[in-house]
Design a protein around this motif. Structure first.
Motif, PDB file in Angstrom:
ATOM      1  N   LEU A  37       0.833  -1.201   0.000  1.00 48.26           N
ATOM      2  CA  LEU A  37       0.000   0.000   0.000  1.00 48.26           C
ATOM      3  C   LEU A  37       0.871   1.255   0.000  1.00 48.26           C
ATOM      4  O   LEU A  37       1.935   1.287   0.624  1.00 48.26           O
ATOM      5  CB  LEU A  37      -0.918   0.026   1.218  1.00 48.26           C
ATOM      6  N   SER A  38       0.422   2.294  -0.678  1.00 49.02           N
ATOM      7  CA  SER A  38       1.186   3.534  -0.744  1.00 49.02           C
ATOM      8  C   SER A  38       1.105   4.336   0.552  1.00 49.02           C
ATOM      9  O   SER A  38       1.825   5.322   0.713  1.00 49.02           O
ATOM     10  CB  SER A  38       0.686   4.394  -1.913  1.00 49.02           C
ATOM     11  N   HIS A  39       0.225   3.921   1.450  1.00 46.35           N
ATOM     12  CA  HIS A  39       0.086   4.607   2.730  1.00 46.35           C
ATOM     13  C   HIS A  39      -0.063   3.570   3.839  1.00 46.35           C
ATOM     14  O   HIS A  39      -0.439   2.421   3.591  1.00 46.35           O
ATOM     15  CB  HIS A  39      -1.137   5.519   2.717  1.00 46.35           C
ATOM     16  N   HIS A  40       0.217   3.978   5.055  1.00 48.53           N
ATOM     17  CA  HIS A  40       0.081   3.069   6.196  1.00 48.53           C
ATOM     18  C   HIS A  40      -1.390   2.858   6.538  1.00 48.53           C
ATOM     19  O   HIS A  40      -2.161   3.812   6.617  1.00 48.53           O
ATOM     20  CB  HIS A  40       0.813   3.637   7.416  1.00 48.53           C
ATOM     21  N   ASP A  41      -1.776   1.604   6.689  1.00 45.97           N
ATOM     22  CA  ASP A  41      -3.155   1.242   7.030  1.00 45.97           C
ATOM     23  C   ASP A  41      -3.088   0.264   8.201  1.00 45.97           C
ATOM     24  O   ASP A  41      -2.559  -0.846   8.069  1.00 45.97           O
ATOM     25  CB  ASP A  41      -3.839   0.592   5.823  1.00 45.97           C
ATOM     26  N   ARG A  42      -3.633   0.669   9.341  1.00 48.89           N
ATOM     27  CA  ARG A  42      -3.533  -0.172  10.544  1.00 48.89           C
ATOM     28  C   ARG A  42      -4.270  -1.493  10.410  1.00 48.89           C
ATOM     29  O   ARG A  42      -3.966  -2.445  11.121  1.00 48.89           O
ATOM     30  CB  ARG A  42      -4.072   0.601  11.753  1.00 48.89           C
ATOM     31  N   SER A  43      -5.241  -1.555   9.486  1.00 52.39           N
ATOM     32  CA  SER A  43      -5.955  -2.812   9.294  1.00 52.39           C
ATOM     33  C   SER A  43      -5.155  -3.800   8.444  1.00 52.39           C
ATOM     34  O   SER A  43      -5.499  -4.976   8.362  1.00 52.39           O
ATOM     35  CB  SER A  43      -7.311  -2.550   8.633  1.00 52.39           C
ATOM     36  N   VAL A  44      -4.090  -3.314   7.816  1.00 48.20           N
ATOM     37  CA  VAL A  44      -3.266  -4.162   6.945  1.00 48.20           C
ATOM     38  C   VAL A  44      -1.892  -4.405   7.544  1.00 48.20           C
ATOM     39  O   VAL A  44      -1.374  -5.531   7.508  1.00 48.20           O
ATOM     40  CB  VAL A  44      -3.117  -3.509   5.547  1.00 48.20           C
ATOM     41  N   HIS A  45      -1.282  -3.363   8.114  1.00 53.42           N
ATOM     42  CA  HIS A  45       0.075  -3.462   8.653  1.00 53.42           C
ATOM     43  C   HIS A  45       0.055  -3.469  10.174  1.00 53.42           C
ATOM     44  O   HIS A  45      -0.683  -2.671  10.780  1.00 53.42           O
ATOM     45  CB  HIS A  45       0.916  -2.269   8.172  1.00 53.42           C
ATOM     46  N   PRO A  46       0.848  -4.317  10.803  1.00 49.51           N
ATOM     47  CA  PRO A  46       0.874  -4.347  12.275  1.00 49.51           C
ATOM     48  C   PRO A  46       1.403  -3.059  12.886  1.00 49.51           C
ATOM     49  O   PRO A  46       1.022  -2.687  14.001  1.00 49.51           O
ATOM     50  CB  PRO A  46       1.802  -5.533  12.587  1.00 49.51           C
ATOM     51  N   ASP A  47       2.292  -2.364  12.165  1.00 53.39           N
ATOM     52  CA  ASP A  47       2.835  -1.096  12.658  1.00 53.39           C
ATOM     53  C   ASP A  47       3.437  -0.326  11.492  1.00 53.39           C
ATOM     54  O   ASP A  47       3.628  -0.857  10.392  1.00 53.39           O
ATOM     55  CB  ASP A  47       3.891  -1.329  13.746  1.00 53.39           C
ATOM     56  N   ARG A  48       3.741   0.924  11.727  1.00 57.63           N
ATOM     57  CA  ARG A  48       4.265   1.779  10.662  1.00 57.63           C
ATOM     58  C   ARG A  48       5.646   1.325  10.183  1.00 57.63           C
ATOM     59  O   ARG A  48       5.975   1.434   8.994  1.00 57.63           O
ATOM     60  CB  ARG A  48       4.317   3.234  11.149  1.00 57.63           C
ATOM     61  N   THR A  49       6.441   0.810  11.102  1.00 54.59           N
ATOM     62  CA  THR A  49       7.784   0.352  10.730  1.00 54.59           C
ATOM     63  C   THR A  49       7.710  -0.790   9.720  1.00 54.59           C
ATOM     64  O   THR A  49       8.470  -0.832   8.754  1.00 54.59           O
ATOM     65  CB  THR A  49       8.558  -0.094  11.979  1.00 54.59           C
ATOM     66  N   THR A  50       6.779  -1.716   9.947  1.00 51.43           N
ATOM     67  CA  THR A  50       6.607  -2.829   9.007  1.00 51.43           C
ATOM     68  C   THR A  50       6.205  -2.317   7.638  1.00 51.43           C
ATOM     69  O   THR A  50       6.716  -2.772   6.604  1.00 51.43           O
ATOM     70  CB  THR A  50       5.546  -3.801   9.530  1.00 51.43           C
ATOM     71  N   TRP A  51       5.277  -1.369   7.620  1.00 52.29           N
ATOM     72  CA  TRP A  51       4.847  -0.792   6.339  1.00 52.29           C
ATOM     73  C   TRP A  51       6.006  -0.103   5.640  1.00 52.29           C
ATOM     74  O   TRP A  51       6.206  -0.300   4.431  1.00 52.29           O
ATOM     75  CB  TRP A  51       3.715   0.203   6.570  1.00 52.29           C
ATOM     76  N   GLN A  52       6.798   0.675   6.364  1.00 52.25           N
ATOM     77  CA  GLN A  52       7.923   1.380   5.751  1.00 52.25           C
ATOM     78  C   GLN A  52       8.951   0.406   5.195  1.00 52.25           C
ATOM     79  O   GLN A  52       9.538   0.646   4.136  1.00 52.25           O
ATOM     80  CB  GLN A  52       8.571   2.313   6.778  1.00 52.25           C
ATOM     81  N   ARG A  53       9.150  -0.714   5.869  1.00 45.47           N
ATOM     82  CA  ARG A  53      10.077  -1.729   5.383  1.00 45.47           C
ATOM     83  C   ARG A  53       9.567  -2.333   4.083  1.00 45.47           C
ATOM     84  O   ARG A  53      10.324  -2.522   3.134  1.00 45.47           O
ATOM     85  CB  ARG A  53      10.263  -2.810   6.448  1.00 45.47           C
ATOM     86  N   GLN A  54       8.264  -2.613   4.032  1.00 47.29           N
ATOM     87  CA  GLN A  54       7.687  -3.160   2.811  1.00 47.29           C
ATOM     88  C   GLN A  54       7.754  -2.142   1.671  1.00 47.29           C
ATOM     89  O   GLN A  54       8.014  -2.501   0.518  1.00 47.29           O
ATOM     90  CB  GLN A  54       6.235  -3.565   3.066  1.00 47.29           C
ATOM     91  N   LEU A  55       7.526  -0.891   1.998  1.00 48.15           N
ATOM     92  CA  LEU A  55       7.526   0.159   0.985  1.00 48.15           C
ATOM     93  C   LEU A  55       8.890   0.266   0.303  1.00 48.15           C
ATOM     94  O   LEU A  55       8.973   0.496  -0.910  1.00 48.15           O
ATOM     95  CB  LEU A  55       7.147   1.495   1.632  1.00 48.15           C
ATOM     96  N   LYS A  56       9.957   0.076   1.061  1.00 44.80           N
ATOM     97  CA  LYS A  56      11.305   0.202   0.520  1.00 44.80           C
ATOM     98  C   LYS A  56      11.671  -0.954  -0.402  1.00 44.80           C
ATOM     99  O   LYS A  56      12.502  -0.800  -1.302  1.00 44.80           O
ATOM    100  CB  LYS A  56      12.318   0.292   1.660  1.00 44.80           C
ATOM    101  N   THR A  57      11.074  -2.119  -0.173  1.00 44.53           N
ATOM    102  CA  THR A  57      11.485  -3.305  -0.931  1.00 44.53           C
ATOM    103  C   THR A  57      10.484  -3.732  -2.005  1.00 44.53           C
ATOM    104  O   THR A  57      10.830  -4.534  -2.870  1.00 44.53           O
ATOM    105  CB  THR A  57      11.701  -4.487   0.025  1.00 44.53           C
ATOM    106  N   SER A  58       9.269  -3.199  -1.986  1.00 47.08           N
ATOM    107  CA  SER A  58       8.252  -3.626  -2.942  1.00 47.08           C
ATOM    108  C   SER A  58       8.446  -2.937  -4.295  1.00 47.08           C
ATOM    109  O   SER A  58       8.676  -1.726  -4.349  1.00 47.08           O
ATOM    110  CB  SER A  58       6.847  -3.311  -2.415  1.00 47.08           C
ATOM    111  N   PRO A  59       8.310  -3.677  -5.402  1.00 46.65           N
ATOM    112  CA  PRO A  59       8.439  -3.075  -6.725  1.00 46.65           C
ATOM    113  C   PRO A  59       7.147  -2.405  -7.214  1.00 46.65           C
ATOM    114  O   PRO A  59       7.108  -1.885  -8.323  1.00 46.65           O
ATOM    115  CB  PRO A  59       8.797  -4.269  -7.603  1.00 46.65           C
TER     116      PRO A  59
END
Length: 224
Positions: free
Chosen positions: A116-138
């Protein structure tokens, strides 16, 4: 509703759309669903460019070397969302609207590897996890309000898919099947709307039907 992208007057014949029937009348529209013109093998998405890039791309049927494959690029399966974004092909550097027919396998690969292009608490356990995914996702998934013919927002949302790195390169050089300038179509529909001929404008719209997006697509509404 037309059964293809546009009438023969605008471009050469294109593959017939999928024969899957539209949802029954009265079926509730899920909050987030991919709707697109698609065949058994391909899906059509839209982008808008300045003439300097859009014209050679349409002429050659492929993205030119000047198309920056290292940058993030956003594709839209919704024709009307593209019209909202480019103002019916009137905004600066968006005067050429391209319909890009791409391989479904590639499109689905991007959705499966997207974040996701933005953090969503219903999808990501925390913001750090989302930011990690954002950096590695194509790929990035963004859900924006779908638009009607007046470009007003609708209650349900439409997909924007951002491609970067490997996904962007594969999109330009592997997944693209055909590339067509549909600016004349955009202008014709816009003219019909400005002159109050909504029925005629509706008949020219691409036949966008629910697309069977992978279950892994971020924040996709689950449809029974």
């Amino acid at each position: 509703m037309s059964t293809g992208l546009h009438s023969p007057a605008h471009a050469p014949a294109r593959p017939a759309p999928t024969t899957a029937p539209p949802p029954p009348a009265g079926t509730p529209e899920p909050a987030r669903r991919v709707r697109a013109l698609h065949t058994a093998r391909t899906i059509t998405v839209y982008q808008a460019y300045a003439p300097a890039l859009g014209d050679p791309a349409a002429r050659d049927g492929r993205f030119p070397a000047a198309w920056k494959r290292e940058r993030m690029t956003w594709i839209k399966p919704s024709f009307l969302w593209m019209m909202y974004r480019c103002g019916w092909a009137t905004k600066p550097d968006q005067e050429r609207v391209l319909a890009i027919e791409i391989d479904r396998a590639g499109f689905d690969w991007a959705l499966r590897h997207a974040c996701l292009s933005h953090h969503d608490r219903s999808v990501h356990p925390d913001r750090t996890t989302w930011q990690r995914q954002l950096k590695t996702s194509p790929a990035r998934v963004q859900w924006d309000p779908e638009r009607d013919l007046h470009l007003r927002p609708l209650p349900h949302r439409s997909l924007q898919l951002g491609l970067t790195g490997e996904a962007s390169r594969r999109y330009a050089d592997e997944w693209t099947v055909t590339l067509t300038d549909v600016t004349p179509l955009a202008r014709e529909i816009h003219h019909l709307m400005r002159t109050g001929r909504t029925t005629a404008a509706t008949a020219l719209l691409p036949d966008e039907r629910p697309y069977p997006a992978p279950e892994e697509t971020p924040a996709l509404s689950q449809i029974p």
